[in-house]
Scaffold this active site. Structure first.
Site, PDB file in Angstrom:
ATOM      1  N   ASP B 140      -2.698  -0.925  -6.576  1.00  0.00           N
ATOM      2  CA  ASP B 140      -3.298  -0.035  -5.584  1.00  0.00           C
ATOM      3  C   ASP B 140      -2.245   0.637  -4.715  1.00  0.00           C
ATOM      4  O   ASP B 140      -2.367   1.793  -4.341  1.00  0.00           O
ATOM      5  CB  ASP B 140      -4.289  -0.820  -4.700  1.00  0.00           C
ATOM      6  CG  ASP B 140      -5.544  -1.184  -5.491  1.00  0.00           C
ATOM      7  OD1 ASP B 140      -5.825  -0.484  -6.490  1.00  0.00           O
ATOM      8  OD2 ASP B 140      -6.206  -2.174  -5.131  1.00  0.00           O
ATOM      9  N   CYS B 141      -1.198  -0.101  -4.384  1.00  0.00           N
ATOM     10  CA  CYS B 141      -0.152   0.474  -3.518  1.00  0.00           C
ATOM     11  C   CYS B 141       0.952   1.171  -4.312  1.00  0.00           C
ATOM     12  O   CYS B 141       1.681   2.003  -3.788  1.00  0.00           O
ATOM     13  CB  CYS B 141       0.427  -0.590  -2.601  1.00  0.00           C
ATOM     14  SG  CYS B 141       0.770  -2.151  -3.428  1.00  0.00           S
ATOM     15  N   TYR B 142       1.099   0.813  -5.603  1.00  0.00           N
ATOM     16  CA  TYR B 142       2.115   1.441  -6.468  1.00  0.00           C
ATOM     17  C   TYR B 142       1.437   1.906  -7.757  1.00  0.00           C
ATOM     18  O   TYR B 142       1.521   1.250  -8.789  1.00  0.00           O
ATOM     19  CB  TYR B 142       3.232   0.446  -6.793  1.00  0.00           C
ATOM     20  CG  TYR B 142       4.092   0.070  -5.612  1.00  0.00           C
ATOM     21  CD1 TYR B 142       5.168   0.878  -5.241  1.00  0.00           C
ATOM     22  CD2 TYR B 142       3.844  -1.084  -4.882  1.00  0.00           C
ATOM     23  CE1 TYR B 142       5.953   0.545  -4.161  1.00  0.00           C
ATOM     24  CE2 TYR B 142       4.622  -1.427  -3.781  1.00  0.00           C
ATOM     25  CZ  TYR B 142       5.684  -0.607  -3.430  1.00  0.00           C
ATOM     26  OH  TYR B 142       6.458  -0.927  -2.364  1.00  0.00           O
TER      27      TYR B 142
END
Lengths: 136, 410
Positions: B140-142
Protein backbone atom coordinates in the site's frame (compact mmCIF):
# COMPACT_ATOMS: atom_id res chain seq x y z
CA UNK A 1 73.24 -19.06 -41.34
CA UNK A 2 70.68 -20.80 -39.15
CA UNK A 3 67.99 -18.51 -37.79
CA UNK A 4 64.68 -18.93 -35.99
CA UNK A 5 61.53 -17.24 -37.21
CA UNK A 6 58.01 -17.51 -35.82
CA UNK A 7 55.11 -17.14 -38.20
CA UNK A 8 51.33 -17.45 -38.15
CA UNK A 9 49.98 -19.48 -41.08
CA UNK A 10 46.36 -19.22 -42.09
CA UNK A 11 45.03 -22.09 -44.18
CA UNK A 12 41.93 -21.38 -46.30
CA UNK A 13 39.44 -24.27 -46.29
CA UNK A 14 40.59 -25.66 -49.67
CA UNK A 15 44.16 -26.12 -48.34
CA UNK A 16 43.40 -27.11 -44.76
CA UNK A 17 43.33 -30.84 -45.50
CA UNK A 18 46.48 -30.89 -47.72
CA UNK A 19 49.93 -31.95 -46.49
CA UNK A 20 51.76 -28.65 -46.90
CA UNK A 21 53.89 -27.97 -43.84
CA UNK A 22 55.91 -31.17 -44.23
CA UNK A 23 57.29 -29.69 -47.47
CA UNK A 24 59.28 -27.24 -45.35
CA UNK A 25 61.47 -30.16 -44.34
CA UNK A 26 61.28 -32.22 -47.55
CA UNK A 27 61.83 -29.47 -50.11
CA UNK A 28 63.63 -26.77 -48.18
CA UNK A 29 65.57 -28.68 -45.49
CA UNK A 30 64.07 -26.63 -42.68
CA UNK A 31 63.33 -27.83 -39.16
CA UNK A 32 60.05 -26.63 -37.71
CA UNK A 33 58.28 -26.64 -34.40
CA UNK A 34 54.46 -26.37 -34.31
CA UNK A 35 53.64 -24.08 -31.37
CA UNK A 36 49.91 -24.04 -31.86
CA UNK A 37 47.37 -25.30 -34.38
CA UNK A 38 43.60 -25.17 -34.75
CA UNK A 39 40.93 -25.66 -37.37
CA UNK A 40 37.74 -23.60 -37.14
CA UNK A 41 34.14 -24.65 -37.80
CA UNK A 42 34.43 -23.55 -41.43
CA UNK A 43 37.53 -25.70 -41.76
CA UNK A 44 39.99 -22.85 -42.03
CA UNK A 45 43.16 -23.55 -40.10
CA UNK A 46 45.57 -21.42 -38.11
CA UNK A 47 49.03 -22.62 -37.21
CA UNK A 48 51.78 -20.94 -35.22
CA UNK A 49 55.10 -22.26 -36.41
CA UNK A 50 58.71 -21.74 -35.53
CA UNK A 51 61.05 -22.32 -38.50
CA UNK A 52 64.71 -23.14 -37.91
CA UNK A 53 67.25 -23.10 -40.69
CA UNK A 54 68.88 -21.08 -43.41
CA UNK A 55 67.41 -17.61 -43.86
CA UNK A 56 67.23 -17.75 -47.66
CA UNK A 57 65.65 -21.23 -47.56
CA UNK A 58 63.03 -19.83 -45.17
CA UNK A 59 62.19 -17.04 -47.62
CA UNK A 60 61.79 -19.60 -50.43
CA UNK A 61 59.62 -21.78 -48.17
CA UNK A 62 57.37 -18.84 -47.27
CA UNK A 63 56.85 -17.92 -50.92
CA UNK A 64 56.06 -21.60 -51.61
CA UNK A 65 53.42 -21.48 -48.88
CA UNK A 66 51.96 -18.25 -50.27
CA UNK A 67 51.71 -19.89 -53.71
CA UNK A 68 49.74 -22.71 -52.08
CA UNK A 69 47.20 -20.11 -50.92
CA UNK A 70 48.28 -19.64 -47.29
CA UNK A 71 48.31 -16.25 -45.61
CA UNK A 72 51.43 -15.57 -43.60
CA UNK A 73 51.96 -13.08 -40.78
CA UNK A 74 54.83 -12.63 -38.39
CA UNK A 75 53.94 -13.84 -34.90
CA UNK A 76 54.80 -10.74 -32.89
CA UNK A 77 51.61 -8.99 -34.00
CA UNK A 78 49.40 -11.67 -32.60
CA UNK A 79 49.68 -11.37 -28.81
CA UNK A 80 49.25 -7.80 -27.71
CA UNK A 81 49.55 -6.13 -24.32
CA UNK A 82 46.95 -3.41 -23.83
CA UNK A 83 48.85 -1.03 -21.58
CA UNK A 84 45.87 0.89 -20.25
CA UNK A 85 44.32 -2.34 -18.95
CA UNK A 86 47.49 -3.61 -17.20
CA UNK A 87 47.61 -3.12 -13.43
CA UNK A 88 51.19 -4.43 -13.22
CA UNK A 89 50.41 -7.20 -10.75
CA UNK A 90 52.57 -9.82 -12.41
CA UNK A 91 50.03 -12.67 -12.46
CA UNK A 92 51.22 -13.48 -16.00
CA UNK A 93 54.93 -13.42 -15.21
CA UNK A 94 55.39 -16.80 -13.52
CA UNK A 95 53.36 -18.71 -16.12
CA UNK A 96 55.07 -17.19 -19.20
CA UNK A 97 57.37 -19.98 -20.42
CA UNK A 98 59.83 -17.74 -22.27
CA UNK A 99 59.98 -14.69 -19.94
CA UNK A 100 58.50 -12.58 -22.72
CA UNK A 101 56.51 -11.06 -19.85
CA UNK A 102 58.67 -9.99 -16.94
CA UNK A 103 58.76 -7.61 -14.00
CA UNK A 104 61.26 -4.85 -14.67
CA UNK A 105 63.30 -3.90 -11.59
CA UNK A 106 63.36 -1.57 -9.79
CA UNK A 107 60.24 -0.08 -11.45
CA UNK A 108 58.19 -3.28 -10.90
CA UNK A 109 56.35 -2.60 -14.15
CA UNK A 110 55.25 -5.64 -16.16
CA UNK A 111 57.04 -5.46 -19.51
CA UNK A 112 56.39 -7.43 -22.69
CA UNK A 113 59.13 -8.40 -25.09
CA UNK A 114 57.24 -9.48 -28.20
CA UNK A 115 60.16 -11.20 -29.89
CA UNK A 116 60.30 -13.83 -27.12
CA UNK A 117 56.56 -14.64 -27.32
CA UNK A 118 55.59 -18.10 -28.59
CA UNK A 119 51.83 -17.35 -28.47
CA UNK A 120 51.02 -20.07 -25.92
CA UNK A 121 48.33 -17.69 -24.57
CA UNK A 122 48.89 -18.63 -20.91
CA UNK A 123 49.10 -14.90 -20.20
CA UNK A 124 45.56 -14.45 -21.54
CA UNK A 125 44.21 -17.10 -19.16
CA UNK A 126 46.12 -15.72 -16.20
CA UNK A 127 45.37 -12.00 -16.64
CA UNK A 128 42.65 -10.62 -14.34
CA UNK A 129 42.02 -7.44 -16.31
CA UNK A 130 41.99 -8.60 -19.93
CA UNK A 131 45.23 -6.79 -20.69
CA UNK A 132 46.59 -9.55 -22.96
CA UNK A 133 44.85 -10.08 -26.28
CA UNK A 134 45.23 -12.63 -29.06
CA UNK A 135 44.61 -11.27 -32.51
CA UNK A 136 44.61 -14.68 -34.23
CA UNK B 1 55.63 1.33 25.19
CA UNK B 2 58.89 3.20 24.68
CA UNK B 3 59.16 6.96 25.29
CA UNK B 4 56.48 9.02 23.50
CA UNK B 5 58.16 11.14 20.82
CA UNK B 6 55.11 13.00 19.51
CA UNK B 7 51.32 13.01 19.75
CA UNK B 8 48.70 12.94 16.99
CA UNK B 9 47.97 16.63 17.72
CA UNK B 10 51.61 17.55 17.24
CA UNK B 11 51.87 15.57 14.00
CA UNK B 12 48.69 17.18 12.61
CA UNK B 13 49.96 20.63 13.56
CA UNK B 14 53.15 19.96 11.57
CA UNK B 15 51.08 18.62 8.63
CA UNK B 16 48.98 21.83 8.61
CA UNK B 17 52.15 23.92 8.64
CA UNK B 18 53.58 21.84 5.80
CA UNK B 19 56.48 20.78 8.00
CA UNK B 20 55.73 17.09 8.59
CA UNK B 21 58.48 14.66 7.61
CA UNK B 22 56.87 11.79 5.73
CA UNK B 23 58.51 8.77 4.11
CA UNK B 24 57.09 5.62 2.54
CA UNK B 25 57.46 2.18 4.13
CA UNK B 26 59.98 1.41 1.38
CA UNK B 27 62.06 4.57 1.89
CA UNK B 28 62.14 4.09 5.65
CA UNK B 29 64.10 0.84 5.28
CA UNK B 30 67.24 2.57 3.96
CA UNK B 31 66.81 5.39 6.45
CA UNK B 32 66.79 3.01 9.42
CA UNK B 33 69.64 1.03 7.91
CA UNK B 34 71.85 4.12 7.64
CA UNK B 35 70.80 6.06 10.75
CA UNK B 36 69.41 3.46 13.12
CA UNK B 37 65.94 3.22 14.64
CA UNK B 38 66.49 5.90 17.31
CA UNK B 39 67.65 8.65 14.92
CA UNK B 40 65.07 7.73 12.26
CA UNK B 41 62.27 7.84 14.83
CA UNK B 42 63.34 11.33 15.89
CA UNK B 43 63.37 12.61 12.30
CA UNK B 44 60.27 11.04 10.78
CA UNK B 45 56.69 11.94 11.73
CA UNK B 46 54.74 9.59 9.47
CA UNK B 47 55.45 6.43 7.45
CA UNK B 48 52.99 5.69 4.63
CA UNK B 49 52.09 2.15 3.58
CA UNK B 50 50.18 0.85 0.57
CA UNK B 51 48.79 -2.18 -1.18
CA UNK B 52 46.92 -2.80 -4.43
CA UNK B 53 45.51 -6.21 -5.12
CA UNK B 54 42.45 -8.35 -5.61
CA UNK B 55 40.48 -8.18 -2.38
CA UNK B 56 37.41 -10.35 -2.14
CA UNK B 57 34.96 -9.34 0.55
CA UNK B 58 34.49 -5.90 -0.93
CA UNK B 59 31.29 -4.17 -1.94
CA UNK B 60 29.28 -0.97 -1.99
CA UNK B 61 26.07 0.35 -0.45
CA UNK B 62 24.01 2.51 -2.79
CA UNK B 63 20.91 4.57 -2.05
CA UNK B 64 19.40 5.17 -5.48
CA UNK B 65 16.67 7.65 -4.42
CA UNK B 66 12.91 7.08 -4.39
CA UNK B 67 10.72 6.67 -7.46
CA UNK B 68 7.24 8.13 -8.00
CA UNK B 69 5.15 6.22 -7.12
CA UNK B 70 7.33 4.66 -4.46
CA UNK B 71 8.79 1.21 -4.71
CA UNK B 72 10.23 -1.18 -2.11
CA UNK B 73 12.75 -3.07 -4.21
CA UNK B 74 12.75 -6.80 -3.66
CA UNK B 75 15.17 -7.86 -6.37
CA UNK B 76 17.65 -5.69 -8.26
CA UNK B 77 20.24 -6.04 -11.00
CA UNK B 78 22.99 -3.57 -11.91
CA UNK B 79 24.23 -4.19 -15.46
CA UNK B 80 22.79 -7.68 -15.00
CA UNK B 81 24.57 -8.31 -11.69
CA UNK B 82 22.37 -9.17 -8.70
CA UNK B 83 22.50 -6.52 -5.97
CA UNK B 84 21.19 -7.31 -2.49
CA UNK B 85 17.95 -5.43 -1.88
CA UNK B 86 16.82 -6.87 1.44
CA UNK B 87 17.75 -3.77 3.41
CA UNK B 88 14.93 -1.25 2.96
CA UNK B 89 13.15 0.29 -0.06
CA UNK B 90 15.90 1.73 -2.24
CA UNK B 91 19.13 0.73 -0.46
CA UNK B 92 21.19 -1.77 -2.41
CA UNK B 93 24.42 -3.61 -1.72
CA UNK B 94 26.52 -4.78 -4.63
CA UNK B 95 29.16 -7.33 -3.73
CA UNK B 96 32.44 -7.67 -5.62
CA UNK B 97 32.23 -11.40 -6.35
CA UNK B 98 28.62 -11.47 -7.59
CA UNK B 99 28.68 -12.69 -11.19
CA UNK B 100 26.31 -11.40 -13.93
CA UNK B 101 23.09 -13.43 -13.93
CA UNK B 102 23.49 -14.87 -17.44
CA UNK B 103 27.16 -15.82 -16.99
CA UNK B 104 27.88 -19.45 -17.94
CA UNK B 105 30.00 -19.74 -14.76
CA UNK B 106 32.18 -22.85 -14.79
CA UNK B 107 29.85 -24.90 -17.04
CA UNK B 108 32.70 -24.92 -19.50
CA UNK B 109 35.70 -24.97 -17.20
CA UNK B 110 37.58 -22.69 -16.74
CA UNK B 111 34.92 -19.97 -16.98
CA UNK B 112 35.91 -16.45 -17.99
CA UNK B 113 33.64 -14.51 -15.57
CA UNK B 114 33.80 -11.42 -17.71
CA UNK B 115 31.55 -9.13 -15.67
CA UNK B 116 30.53 -8.98 -12.03
CA UNK B 117 30.06 -6.79 -8.97
CA UNK B 118 33.63 -5.53 -9.00
CA UNK B 119 33.14 -4.30 -12.56
CA UNK B 120 29.85 -2.59 -11.59
CA UNK B 121 31.70 -0.70 -8.83
CA UNK B 122 34.49 0.29 -11.23
CA UNK B 123 31.97 1.46 -13.85
CA UNK B 124 30.07 3.52 -11.25
CA UNK B 125 33.26 5.17 -10.02
CA UNK B 126 34.31 5.84 -13.63
CA UNK B 127 31.10 7.90 -13.96
CA UNK B 128 29.51 5.51 -16.44
CA UNK B 129 25.74 5.02 -16.59
CA UNK B 130 24.72 1.68 -15.10
CA UNK B 131 21.50 -0.17 -16.00
CA UNK B 132 19.20 -0.81 -13.02
CA UNK B 133 16.45 -3.41 -13.35
CA UNK B 134 14.35 -3.76 -10.20
CA UNK B 135 11.32 -5.76 -9.16
CA UNK B 136 8.93 -5.59 -6.20
CA UNK B 137 5.71 -7.25 -5.00
CA UNK B 138 3.97 -3.93 -4.22
CA UNK B 139 2.51 -2.69 -0.94
CA UNK B 140 0.00 0.00 0.00
CA UNK B 141 2.82 2.42 0.79
CA UNK B 142 5.19 1.19 -1.97
CA UNK B 143 2.90 0.27 -4.91
CA UNK B 144 5.37 0.23 -7.82
CA UNK B 145 6.41 -3.22 -9.05
CA UNK B 146 8.89 -2.75 -11.85
CA UNK B 147 11.66 -0.29 -12.69
CA UNK B 148 14.15 -0.09 -15.55
CA UNK B 149 16.44 2.93 -15.67
CA UNK B 150 19.96 4.18 -16.01
CA UNK B 151 21.66 5.29 -12.81
CA UNK B 152 24.82 7.31 -12.37
CA UNK B 153 27.01 7.75 -9.31
CA UNK B 154 26.55 11.53 -9.33
CA UNK B 155 22.78 11.18 -8.86
CA UNK B 156 22.85 8.70 -5.98
CA UNK B 157 22.07 9.98 -2.48
CA UNK B 158 24.79 7.92 -0.86
CA UNK B 159 27.27 5.50 -2.34
CA UNK B 160 29.94 4.12 -0.11
CA UNK B 161 32.37 1.31 -0.34
CA UNK B 162 32.18 -1.07 2.58
CA UNK B 163 34.71 -3.86 2.42
CA UNK B 164 34.39 -6.39 5.25
CA UNK B 165 37.85 -7.87 4.69
CA UNK B 166 40.75 -6.04 3.04
CA UNK B 167 44.49 -5.65 3.45
CA UNK B 168 45.27 -9.19 4.63
CA UNK B 169 48.34 -9.18 6.84
CA UNK B 170 50.44 -11.71 4.92
CA UNK B 171 49.08 -14.55 2.79
CA UNK B 172 49.73 -18.03 1.39
CA UNK B 173 52.02 -18.84 -1.50
CA UNK B 174 49.94 -21.11 -3.74
CA UNK B 175 51.40 -24.02 -5.72
CA UNK B 176 49.94 -26.98 -7.59
CA UNK B 177 51.24 -30.50 -6.87
CA UNK B 178 48.69 -32.17 -9.15
CA UNK B 179 49.21 -33.09 -12.80
CA UNK B 180 46.64 -30.70 -14.28
CA UNK B 181 46.43 -26.90 -14.49
CA UNK B 182 44.20 -25.50 -11.75
CA UNK B 183 42.39 -22.15 -11.73
CA UNK B 184 42.25 -20.55 -8.29
CA UNK B 185 41.79 -17.14 -6.71
CA UNK B 186 45.60 -17.21 -6.51
CA UNK B 187 45.64 -17.29 -10.30
CA UNK B 188 46.24 -20.03 -12.79
CA UNK B 189 48.64 -22.59 -11.29
CA UNK B 190 50.56 -24.82 -13.67
CA UNK B 191 50.80 -28.53 -12.84
CA UNK B 192 53.69 -30.35 -11.18
CA UNK B 193 55.00 -27.25 -9.39
CA UNK B 194 55.50 -25.28 -12.62
CA UNK B 195 54.29 -21.97 -11.13
CA UNK B 196 53.53 -20.31 -7.79
CA UNK B 197 51.20 -17.43 -6.91
CA UNK B 198 51.65 -15.03 -4.01
CA UNK B 199 49.84 -11.90 -2.91
CA UNK B 200 51.13 -9.34 -0.46
CA UNK B 201 52.78 -5.96 -0.74
CA UNK B 202 55.20 -7.31 1.88
CA UNK B 203 57.36 -4.51 3.25
CA UNK B 204 54.85 -1.92 1.93
CA UNK B 205 51.75 -3.67 3.28
CA UNK B 206 49.86 -1.72 5.99
CA UNK B 207 49.46 -4.37 8.70
CA UNK B 208 52.95 -5.81 8.17
CA UNK B 209 54.33 -2.40 9.23
CA UNK B 210 52.30 -2.48 12.44
CA UNK B 211 52.30 -6.22 13.08
CA UNK B 212 50.93 -6.03 16.64
CA UNK B 213 48.21 -3.42 15.82
CA UNK B 214 49.79 -0.86 18.13
CA UNK B 215 48.76 2.22 16.10
CA UNK B 216 46.34 1.08 13.36
CA UNK B 217 42.83 0.75 14.78
CA UNK B 218 39.13 1.48 14.32
CA UNK B 219 38.78 5.08 13.16
CA UNK B 220 42.15 5.36 11.44
CA UNK B 221 41.79 7.51 8.32
CA UNK B 222 43.18 5.78 5.22
CA UNK B 223 43.74 6.00 1.45
CA UNK B 224 40.94 3.95 -0.09
CA UNK B 225 40.28 3.45 -3.78
CA UNK B 226 42.02 6.70 -4.70
CA UNK B 227 39.97 8.66 -2.15
CA UNK B 228 39.82 8.60 1.60
CA UNK B 229 38.14 6.22 3.98
CA UNK B 230 38.31 4.86 7.48
CA UNK B 231 38.95 1.60 9.22
CA UNK B 232 35.47 0.59 10.37
CA UNK B 233 36.22 -2.57 12.33
CA UNK B 234 38.47 -5.57 12.47
CA UNK B 235 38.12 -7.38 9.14
CA UNK B 236 36.35 -10.71 8.87
CA UNK B 237 38.65 -13.68 9.60
CA UNK B 238 40.96 -11.35 11.59
CA UNK B 239 43.26 -13.86 13.30
CA UNK B 240 45.96 -12.23 15.42
CA UNK B 241 47.01 -15.50 17.08
CA UNK B 242 48.89 -17.13 14.19
CA UNK B 243 52.54 -18.10 14.58
CA UNK B 244 54.93 -15.13 14.40
CA UNK B 245 58.62 -14.49 13.82
CA UNK B 246 60.90 -13.05 16.51
CA UNK B 247 60.01 -9.54 15.32
CA UNK B 248 56.30 -10.19 15.65
CA UNK B 249 55.60 -10.65 11.94
CA UNK B 250 52.85 -13.24 11.35
CA UNK B 251 53.92 -16.29 9.33
CA UNK B 252 50.50 -16.71 7.71
CA UNK B 253 47.39 -14.68 6.88
CA UNK B 254 46.58 -12.92 10.17
CA UNK B 255 45.03 -9.48 10.71
CA UNK B 256 42.48 -7.97 8.30
CA UNK B 257 40.65 -4.65 8.04
CA UNK B 258 37.02 -3.75 7.43
CA UNK B 259 37.06 -0.39 5.65
CA UNK B 260 34.55 2.23 4.58
CA UNK B 261 34.73 5.29 2.34
CA UNK B 262 32.72 7.55 0.04
CA UNK B 263 32.65 6.08 -3.47
CA UNK B 264 32.10 9.58 -4.89
CA UNK B 265 35.63 10.64 -4.03
CA UNK B 266 37.25 7.50 -5.42
CA UNK B 267 38.80 6.66 -8.78
CA UNK B 268 38.35 3.85 -11.30
CA UNK B 269 42.12 3.62 -11.42
CA UNK B 270 42.22 2.35 -7.83
CA UNK B 271 39.07 0.20 -7.82
CA UNK B 272 39.43 -2.32 -10.60
CA UNK B 273 36.90 -5.01 -11.53
CA UNK B 274 38.72 -8.26 -12.17
CA UNK B 275 37.90 -11.59 -13.83
CA UNK B 276 39.80 -14.52 -12.38
CA UNK B 277 39.65 -17.43 -14.86
CA UNK B 278 37.89 -20.49 -13.44
CA UNK B 279 37.23 -18.71 -10.13
CA UNK B 280 35.02 -15.68 -10.56
CA UNK B 281 34.82 -11.92 -10.33
CA UNK B 282 36.28 -9.63 -7.71
CA UNK B 283 37.65 -6.15 -7.11
CA UNK B 284 41.25 -4.97 -6.95
CA UNK B 285 41.50 -2.28 -4.29
CA UNK B 286 44.15 0.33 -3.60
CA UNK B 287 44.51 0.88 0.13
CA UNK B 288 47.10 2.74 2.19
CA UNK B 289 47.43 3.48 5.88
CA UNK B 290 49.57 6.25 7.42
CA UNK B 291 51.53 5.22 10.49
CA UNK B 292 52.35 7.98 12.98
CA UNK B 293 55.80 7.48 14.48
CA UNK B 294 54.74 7.93 18.09
CA UNK B 295 57.80 6.19 19.55
CA UNK B 296 60.89 4.20 18.60
CA UNK B 297 59.05 0.91 18.72
CA UNK B 298 56.65 2.08 15.99
CA UNK B 299 59.66 2.97 13.84
CA UNK B 300 61.30 -0.39 14.53
CA UNK B 301 58.22 -2.22 13.24
CA UNK B 302 58.00 0.09 10.16
CA UNK B 303 61.54 -0.84 9.16
CA UNK B 304 60.46 -4.39 8.30
CA UNK B 305 61.97 -5.69 5.05
CA UNK B 306 60.71 -8.23 2.51
CA UNK B 307 63.37 -10.70 3.71
CA UNK B 308 61.95 -10.51 7.28
CA UNK B 309 58.49 -11.60 6.14
CA UNK B 310 57.82 -15.32 5.68
CA UNK B 311 54.85 -16.80 3.83
CA UNK B 312 53.63 -20.39 3.99
CA UNK B 313 53.69 -22.47 0.79
CA UNK B 314 50.40 -24.32 0.32
CA UNK B 315 49.26 -26.86 -2.28
CA UNK B 316 46.04 -25.52 -3.84
CA UNK B 317 45.24 -28.78 -5.65
CA UNK B 318 44.56 -30.66 -2.41
CA UNK B 319 45.70 -29.20 0.94
CA UNK B 320 43.85 -25.88 0.51
CA UNK B 321 40.52 -27.10 -0.92
CA UNK B 322 40.37 -29.88 1.67
CA UNK B 323 41.45 -27.60 4.51
CA UNK B 324 44.16 -29.94 5.77
CA UNK B 325 46.41 -27.10 6.95
CA UNK B 326 49.46 -28.81 5.48
CA UNK B 327 52.35 -26.44 4.73
CA UNK B 328 55.14 -27.31 2.28
CA UNK B 329 57.57 -24.78 3.75
CA UNK B 330 58.13 -21.05 4.20
CA UNK B 331 59.66 -18.50 1.88
CA UNK B 332 60.41 -14.78 2.29
CA UNK B 333 59.07 -12.01 0.04
CA UNK B 334 62.47 -10.93 -1.22
CA UNK B 335 62.96 -14.40 -2.71
CA UNK B 336 59.39 -14.41 -4.05
CA UNK B 337 60.00 -11.10 -5.83
CA UNK B 338 63.26 -12.33 -7.32
CA UNK B 339 61.19 -14.56 -9.62
CA UNK B 340 61.52 -18.13 -8.38
CA UNK B 341 61.44 -20.20 -5.21
CA UNK B 342 62.52 -23.70 -4.26
CA UNK B 343 59.74 -26.15 -3.41
CA UNK B 344 60.53 -29.84 -2.90
CA UNK B 345 63.94 -29.16 -4.51
CA UNK B 346 62.32 -27.79 -7.66
CA UNK B 347 62.81 -24.23 -8.94
CA UNK B 348 59.32 -22.75 -9.27
CA UNK B 349 58.67 -19.43 -11.12
CA UNK B 350 56.56 -16.97 -9.09
CA UNK B 351 53.64 -14.71 -10.07
CA UNK B 352 52.44 -11.86 -7.89
CA UNK B 353 48.67 -11.38 -7.66
CA UNK B 354 49.02 -7.94 -6.07
CA UNK B 355 50.91 -5.12 -7.75
CA UNK B 356 54.04 -4.04 -5.92
CA UNK B 357 54.37 -1.15 -8.36
CA UNK B 358 50.95 0.21 -7.53
CA UNK B 359 51.38 -0.47 -3.78
CA UNK B 360 54.38 1.85 -4.01
CA UNK B 361 52.25 4.42 -5.86
CA UNK B 362 49.60 4.30 -3.09
CA UNK B 363 52.23 4.92 -0.39
CA UNK B 364 53.74 7.72 -2.49
CA UNK B 365 50.36 9.39 -3.17
CA UNK B 366 49.44 9.23 0.51
CA UNK B 367 52.80 10.76 1.38
CA UNK B 368 52.15 13.60 -1.09
CA UNK B 369 48.69 14.26 0.35
CA UNK B 370 50.12 14.49 3.87
CA UNK B 371 53.06 16.66 2.80
CA UNK B 372 50.66 19.06 1.06
CA UNK B 373 48.53 19.30 4.19
CA UNK B 374 45.52 17.67 2.51
CA UNK B 375 45.36 14.61 4.75
CA UNK B 376 45.37 14.70 8.56
CA UNK B 377 45.80 11.66 10.78
CA UNK B 378 43.12 10.40 13.13
CA UNK B 379 43.66 8.64 16.43
CA UNK B 380 41.92 5.26 16.64
CA UNK B 381 38.86 5.10 18.87
CA UNK B 382 39.22 1.36 19.44
CA UNK B 383 42.12 -1.07 19.17
CA UNK B 384 41.97 -4.06 16.82
CA UNK B 385 41.99 -7.38 18.69
CA UNK B 386 45.62 -8.35 19.30
CA UNK B 387 47.36 -11.54 20.33
CA UNK B 388 45.99 -11.11 23.87
CA UNK B 389 42.41 -11.46 22.53
CA UNK B 390 43.06 -15.13 21.81
CA UNK B 391 40.92 -14.74 18.67
CA UNK B 392 41.26 -17.89 16.54
CA UNK B 393 40.31 -18.74 12.96
CA UNK B 394 37.38 -21.10 13.30
CA UNK B 395 35.97 -23.51 10.78
CA UNK B 396 32.23 -24.10 10.69
CA UNK B 397 31.13 -26.82 13.09
CA UNK B 398 28.51 -28.45 10.84
CA UNK B 399 25.64 -30.09 12.73
CA UNK B 400 23.09 -32.58 11.40
CA UNK B 401 19.60 -31.12 10.82
CA UNK B 402 16.44 -33.16 11.21
CA UNK B 403 14.22 -33.11 8.07
CA UNK B 404 11.35 -31.53 10.09
CA UNK B 405 13.32 -28.28 10.18
CA UNK B 406 14.06 -27.98 6.47
CA UNK B 407 12.59 -24.78 5.04
CA UNK B 408 12.38 -25.64 1.38
CA UNK B 409 15.75 -24.38 0.19
CA UNK B 410 17.75 -26.47 -2.27
Amino acid sequence: MTVSQKVVLRFPSEVADKPVVCELALQFGLKFNILQASISAHREGVMVLEMLGDKSQQEKALSFLRDKGLEIESLSQDIRKVEERCIHCGACVGVCPTQALYLEKPSFLVKYEESKCIACELCISSCFTGAMEALI
Amino acid sequence: MSKLLRTYEEINQKIKEGKAVVVTAEEVIDLVESKGVEKAAQEVDVVTTGTFGVMCSSGAFLNIGHTKPRMKINEAYLNGVLAYAGLAAVDLFVGATQVAKDDPLNKVHPGEFKYGGGHVIQDLVAGKDVLLEAFAYGTDCYPRKKLTTWINLRDLNQAYLFNPRNAYQNYNVAVNLSDRTIYTYMGMLLPNLDSAGFSSAGQLSPLLNDPLYRVIGVGTKIFLGGGTGYIAWEGTQHTPTVERTSRGVPKAGAGTLAVIGDLKGMSADWLWGVSVRGYGCSLAVGLGVPIPILDEETMYYCSVKDEDILAPIVDYSSAYPNGTGEILGYVDYRTLREGSILVQDKKVPTSSMSSYRRAREVATLLKEWICKGEFLLTEPVLKLPGIESGLQFRNLPERPVNNNFLTGGR
